[in-house]
Design a protein around this motif. Sequence first.
Motif, PDB file in Angstrom:
ATOM      1  N   LYS A   4     -12.194  49.564  -4.277  1.00  0.00           N
ATOM      2  CA  LYS A   4     -12.166  50.311  -5.541  1.00  0.00           C
ATOM      3  C   LYS A   4     -10.813  50.191  -6.234  1.00  0.00           C
ATOM      4  CE  LYS A   4     -15.582  53.785  -4.261  1.00  0.00           C
ATOM      5  NZ  LYS A   4     -15.793  55.213  -4.002  1.00  0.00           N
ATOM      6  N   ILE A   5      -9.742  50.276  -5.463  1.00  0.00           N
ATOM      7  CA  ILE A   5      -8.400  50.200  -6.057  1.00  0.00           C
ATOM      8  C   ILE A   5      -8.184  48.827  -6.666  1.00  0.00           C
ATOM      9  CG2 ILE A   5      -5.913  50.258  -5.573  1.00  0.00           C
ATOM     10  CD1 ILE A   5      -6.545  52.380  -3.437  1.00  0.00           C
ATOM     11  N   ALA A  11      -9.363  45.506 -13.625  1.00  0.00           N
ATOM     12  CA  ALA A  11      -9.834  45.995 -14.923  1.00  0.00           C
ATOM     13  C   ALA A  11      -8.656  46.350 -15.826  1.00  0.00           C
ATOM     14  CB  ALA A  11     -10.736  47.201 -14.728  1.00  0.00           C
ATOM     15  N   ALA A  12      -7.593  46.910 -15.253  1.00  0.00           N
ATOM     16  CA  ALA A  12      -6.422  47.277 -16.048  1.00  0.00           C
ATOM     17  C   ALA A  12      -5.701  46.032 -16.567  1.00  0.00           C
ATOM     18  CB  ALA A  12      -5.469  48.122 -15.219  1.00  0.00           C
ATOM     19  N   GLU A  13      -5.666  44.954 -15.765  1.00  0.00           N
ATOM     20  CA  GLU A  13      -5.026  43.713 -16.192  1.00  0.00           C
ATOM     21  C   GLU A  13      -5.782  43.060 -17.333  1.00  0.00           C
ATOM     22  OE1 GLU A  13      -4.659  41.169 -12.813  1.00  0.00           O
ATOM     23  OE2 GLU A  13      -3.299  42.531 -11.772  1.00  0.00           O
ATOM     24  N   ILE A  14      -7.095  43.073 -17.234  1.00  0.00           N
ATOM     25  CA  ILE A  14      -7.934  42.444 -18.247  1.00  0.00           C
ATOM     26  C   ILE A  14      -7.922  43.253 -19.527  1.00  0.00           C
ATOM     27  CG2 ILE A  14     -10.298  41.788 -18.842  1.00  0.00           C
ATOM     28  CD1 ILE A  14     -10.733  41.207 -15.868  1.00  0.00           C
ATOM     29  N   GLY A  15      -7.980  44.552 -19.415  1.00  0.00           N
ATOM     30  CA  GLY A  15      -7.990  45.419 -20.590  1.00  0.00           C
ATOM     31  C   GLY A  15      -9.381  45.494 -21.201  1.00  0.00           C
TER      32      GLY A  15
END
Length: 114
Positions: A4-5, A11-15
Amino acid sequence: MLGKIRKKMIAAEIGPIKQVETVVCPICERVIPKPQMDAHHLIPKSKGGKSTEYLHRICHRQIHALFNETELARKLNTAESLKEHPDMQRFIAWVKTKPDSFYQRTSKSDRIKK
């Protein structure tokens, strides 16, 4: 399998996914559908060009069917100069009557074949 982490970090890197804005072809002035979008070097890469502009695939192919790289580098290196050429004006008048997603194969002009 990703934890999950790790999924959250990816997901945060891709935006967030951005909406694609409408791109209008500078040659025929019609909206370019994503599958018909080609990047055209205004000055060919072989002649030192770096900047590109998005064109309809049919417009891009027509440019390369009518003109060689030297002509494109020397005098036809802007959308405006391409639109002013009589051969392109005939093509533009014809293609403007077609739907945005229209595509047809293009063959080299006899002048370029020689």
